[in-house]
Write a protein that holds these residues in place. Structure first.
Motif, PDB file in Angstrom:
ATOM      1  N   ASP A  61       0.836  -1.203   0.000  1.00 36.94           N
ATOM      2  CA  ASP A  61       0.000   0.000   0.000  1.00 36.94           C
ATOM      3  C   ASP A  61       0.871   1.254   0.000  1.00 36.94           C
ATOM      4  N   ILE A  62       1.890   1.243   0.848  1.00 33.38           N
ATOM      5  CA  ILE A  62       2.771   2.405   0.962  1.00 33.38           C
ATOM      6  C   ILE A  62       3.518   2.650  -0.338  1.00 33.38           C
ATOM      7  N   GLU A  63       3.948   1.570  -0.971  1.00 33.48           N
ATOM      8  CA  GLU A  63       4.656   1.706  -2.252  1.00 33.48           C
ATOM      9  C   GLU A  63       3.742   2.305  -3.312  1.00 33.48           C
ATOM     10  N   PHE A  64       2.478   1.832  -3.337  1.00 28.64           N
ATOM     11  CA  PHE A  64       1.523   2.370  -4.308  1.00 28.64           C
ATOM     12  C   PHE A  64       1.244   3.850  -4.039  1.00 28.64           C
ATOM     13  N   LEU A  65       1.019   4.193  -2.774  1.00 25.06           N
ATOM     14  CA  LEU A  65       0.743   5.585  -2.429  1.00 25.06           C
ATOM     15  C   LEU A  65       1.914   6.486  -2.791  1.00 25.06           C
ATOM     16  N   TYR A  66       3.121   5.991  -2.556  1.00 23.18           N
ATOM     17  CA  TYR A  66       4.303   6.797  -2.892  1.00 23.18           C
ATOM     18  C   TYR A  66       4.395   7.021  -4.403  1.00 23.18           C
ATOM     19  N   SER A  67       4.150   5.956  -5.164  1.00 20.62           N
ATOM     20  CA  SER A  67       4.191   6.087  -6.623  1.00 20.62           C
ATOM     21  C   SER A  67       3.102   7.039  -7.110  1.00 20.62           C
ATOM     22  N   LEU A  68       1.922   6.904  -6.519  1.00 21.90           N
ATOM     23  CA  LEU A  68       0.806   7.771  -6.900  1.00 21.90           C
ATOM     24  C   LEU A  68       1.110   9.226  -6.538  1.00 21.90           C
ATOM     25  N   GLY A  69       1.639   9.438  -5.329  1.00 22.96           N
ATOM     26  CA  GLY A  69       1.979  10.792  -4.909  1.00 22.96           C
ATOM     27  C   GLY A  69       3.069  11.397  -5.780  1.00 22.96           C
ATOM     28  N   SER A  70       4.085  10.604  -6.120  1.00 29.01           N
ATOM     29  CA  SER A  70       5.165  11.106  -6.980  1.00 29.01           C
ATOM     30  C   SER A  70       4.628  11.506  -8.342  1.00 29.01           C
ATOM     31  N   LEU A  71       3.731  10.675  -8.884  1.00 26.74           N
ATOM     32  CA  LEU A  71       3.135  10.976 -10.185  1.00 26.74           C
ATOM     33  C   LEU A  71       2.336  12.270 -10.120  1.00 26.74           C
ATOM     34  N   ALA A  72       1.573  12.450  -9.036  1.00 24.04           N
ATOM     35  CA  ALA A  72       0.775  13.671  -8.889  1.00 24.04           C
ATOM     36  C   ALA A  72       1.674  14.894  -8.746  1.00 24.04           C
ATOM     37  N   VAL A  73       2.733  14.787  -7.945  1.00 22.56           N
ATOM     38  CA  VAL A  73       3.647  15.919  -7.752  1.00 22.56           C
ATOM     39  C   VAL A  73       4.275  16.326  -9.078  1.00 22.56           C
ATOM     40  N   MET A  74       4.800  15.341  -9.816  1.00 24.27           N
ATOM     41  CA  MET A  74       5.440  15.650 -11.098  1.00 24.27           C
ATOM     42  C   MET A  74       4.446  16.264 -12.076  1.00 24.27           C
ATOM     43  N   SER A  75       3.218  15.738 -12.091  1.00 23.58           N
ATOM     44  CA  SER A  75       2.217  16.245 -13.027  1.00 23.58           C
ATOM     45  C   SER A  75       1.824  17.682 -12.688  1.00 23.58           C
ATOM     46  N   ILE A  76       1.636  17.956 -11.391  1.00 27.90           N
ATOM     47  CA  ILE A  76       1.263  19.315 -10.987  1.00 27.90           C
ATOM     48  C   ILE A  76       2.410  20.275 -11.266  1.00 27.90           C
ATOM     49  N   GLN A  77       3.647  19.848 -11.009  1.00 26.56           N
ATOM     50  CA  GLN A  77       4.789  20.706 -11.321  1.00 26.56           C
ATOM     51  C   GLN A  77       4.880  20.962 -12.822  1.00 26.56           C
ATOM     52  N   ASN A  78       4.601  19.948 -13.627  1.00 26.58           N
ATOM     53  CA  ASN A  78       4.614  20.138 -15.086  1.00 26.58           C
ATOM     54  C   ASN A  78       3.542  21.124 -15.517  1.00 26.58           C
ATOM     55  N   VAL A  79       2.356  21.004 -14.892  1.00 28.20           N
ATOM     56  CA  VAL A  79       1.283  21.952 -15.212  1.00 28.20           C
ATOM     57  C   VAL A  79       1.703  23.368 -14.838  1.00 28.20           C
ATOM     58  N   ASP A  80       2.346  23.504 -13.661  1.00 30.50           N
ATOM     59  CA  ASP A  80       2.825  24.827 -13.246  1.00 30.50           C
ATOM     60  C   ASP A  80       3.818  25.390 -14.256  1.00 30.50           C
TER      61      ASP A  80
END
Length: 564
Positions: free
Chosen positions: A294-313
């Motif tokens: 679960d923790i591994e999935f959440l970390y991957s999901l969070g990393s993907l969201a962070v990178m995507s939001i930074q790209n949008v910025d």
């Protein structure tokens, strides 16, 4: 001749029949709970026992899990129990029974073995008759346990395979979710959509009661971008300022403030060795703890969201930068049209100019307008500040100059009216210096200096005068009075009008070009034509400053040269 009595033979046949029936029943199912439950019930009913339990050994450590119990309510709630090193025997009775099991009234224990290793323990309490177990009964139980061991081992293997398949299916689904989200995130520049998709994926897989997701801003502070069952600003600002240092990836020291808010998990999302986001999770609805998967999935999901939001910025910043550049380009084009495209000339006066902004748009202004056949307006102005605000104020001067052109106003009246307009339409910290003059065909130059750098009048014999008559800057007070000066230009005389971007141009040693250097250069080249004199001044300034990427200030220069 056999010594077995008819009754003994019947009991033996009965035991064999019972074993056969039990064996068929246990072998017919791969349901572990079914196998264990029937093992306990079959034995207890056969031997008239009221207490029975099966313990299964955990993969690591001396821990045993209570799998099935009858007549032992306290043990059923224990979950895991720890037992010492077990005796090496096929049957343990009375004094061999571990104390923790003996305390529960269990008097008979048999190891369940498969493949030469202990996989479980089968324990029984006393008979309701108070009698001890006979050899036949012990053999029966032992035989039944031995026959059950294979069924139990197979059922455990089947359960492990099912759990592994379920885990594999879950991991595959998680990978599919991450892949689909990466495609979704890459296809959108909508930050709200990214956050919403992130929340749906996380809650769909984790079924958490609450969560909050923080992102690091450019200033280094963390801002809340998504949450459920968490109020805005639920965590104190002073706590958020140090969030990077307060969160551990292993949650071994989860900060009390996070526990107070109902979180059980906090994950720093690191990118390029720096925490860029923090995901705090509350407990699941199922109350099942978060697994490493679960923790591994959440970390991957969070990393993907962070990178995507930074790209949008970054995309938004790029779009905004392109928009501003386009607006500045248009403003520069408009400003160029405000400056005279072609300077009118007279038979007795040469006029040359140069205007270089320090940015895309500038705050310097000059104009040369033919008022009548015998009169020529020459004006230069400098707005405080640079960039777009200065350019907008510069357009005010242009508008005033051209609106007053057809009016029958004296030069002084025009400057005083311009001062009122500037005062009424600008901020208190914005001012304009200006020099306005009218050249007459007979060689007369009438002028008003409103706080501007005094233009130089260089006579043909090399003497110098400064044109300073006028008044203060435009926009200081609404009802100021100005005066005018007047000079006569003779052939060979030159008037040099300039803004402070000329005299304050910075050299390599951070020294200013200075007015004295400009004056000496003009005196030395006073016999040149107006265009030649402008070019020599510009060349000398560039030699003084050296190559520069951008001017430190707007630079405007006009030269009026009287000729025969």
């Amino acid at each position: 001749m056999s010594t077995e009595s008819p009754r003994g033979e019947r009991e033996q046949r009965y035991d064999l029949h019972a074993l056969y029936q039990a064996s068929r029943m246990l072998s017919s199912s791969f349901d572990l709970d079914y196998v264990l439950r029937n093992l306990v019930l079959s034995t207890m009913s056969k031997l008239l026992v009221t207490r029975g339990v099966v313990l299964l050994q955990e993969p690591e450590g001396p821990h045993w899990r209570v799998a099935v119990t009858r007549g032992l309510p306290k043990m059923a709630m224990a979950g895991l129990i720890t037992l010492p090193v077990l005796p090496d025997a096929e049957i343990w009775t009375r004094e061999q029974v571990p104390p923790d099991l003996a305390a529960q009234g269990l008097v008979l224990v048999m190891p369940i073995q498969s493949g030469g290793r202990h996989i479980g323990l089968f324990a029984l309490g006393s008979k309701v008759t108070g009698e001890t177990f006979t050899e036949t009964e012990l053999e029966y139980v032992q035989s039944l346990v031995h026959m059950s061991a294979a069924a139990i081992a197979n059922s455990m293997m089947i359960r492990e395979l099912r759990e592994a398949n379920q885990d594999l299916a879950s991991r595959v689904q998680q990978l599919k979710t991450l892949f689909e989200l990466s495609q979704e995130f890459n296809a959108t520049v909508d930050k709200d959509r990214v956050v919403k998709q992130f929340a749906f994926a996380m809650l769909g897989h984790m079924a958490a009661r609450r969560y909050v997701f923080y992102l690091r801003s450019d200033s280094g502070q963390f801002r809340q971008v998504a949450a459920q069952a968490v109020q805005d600003n639920a965590l104190p600002a002073e706590f958020l300022s140090g969030l990077n240092d307060l969160v551990n990836a292993d949650n071994a020291a989860l900060h009390p403030e996070l526990r107070k808010q109902g979180f059980v998990l906090a994950m720093p999302i690191r990118l390029k060795d720096q925490v860029q986001g923090i995901l705090c999770m509350g407990p699941k609805w199922t109350h099942v703890p978060y697994t490493p998967e679960d923790i591994e999935f959440l970390y991957s999901l969070g990393s993907l969201a962070v990178m995507s939001i930074q790209n949008v910025d970054l995309i938004e910043e790029r779009i905004e930068k392109q928009r501003l550049q386009e607006e500045m380009r248009m403003a520069r084009s408009i400003q160029k049209r405000l400056l005279p495209g072609r300077i009118p000339q007279t038979q007795r006066l040469q006029i040359a100019s140069i205007a270089l902004p320090s940015r895309e748009v500038g705050g310097d202004y000059f104009d040369v307008l033919r008022l009548t056949d015998n009169r020529l307006l020459v004006m230069v102005a400098d707005v405080t500040g640079k960039g777009m605000p200065a350019a907008l104020l510069m357009s005010t001067i242009h508008a005033c100059t051209h609106l007053m052109r057809p009016m029958k106003m004296t030069l002084v009246e025009s400057i005083e009216e311009t001062n009122r307009v500037v005062y009424d339409n600008t901020d208190p910290d914005k001012f304009i210096t200006a020099f306005a003059s009218i050249y007459y065909a007979d060689g007369t130059l009438a002028y008003v200096n409103a706080g501007h750098e005094p233009p130089m009048l260089i006579r043909s014999d090399g003497t110098v005068e400064h044109l300073s008559v006028g008044g203060p800057l435009l926009g200081v007070m609404p009802n100021l009075r100005y005066t005018s000066g007047k000079i006569s230009l003779r052939p060979g005389d030159a008037v040099v009008l300039f803004t402070d971007g000329v005299t304050e141009a910075m050299g390599a040693n951070m020294e200013e070009y200075t007015e004295s250097r400009l004056q000496a250069l003009v005196i030395a080249n006073r016999h040149c034509s107006a265009p030649e004199l402008v070019q020599r001044i510009q060349d000398d300034i560039e030699a003084f400053t050296g190559p520069v990427q951008a001017l430190s200030d707007d630079r405007t220069l006009l030269v009026l040269k009287a000729v025969n």
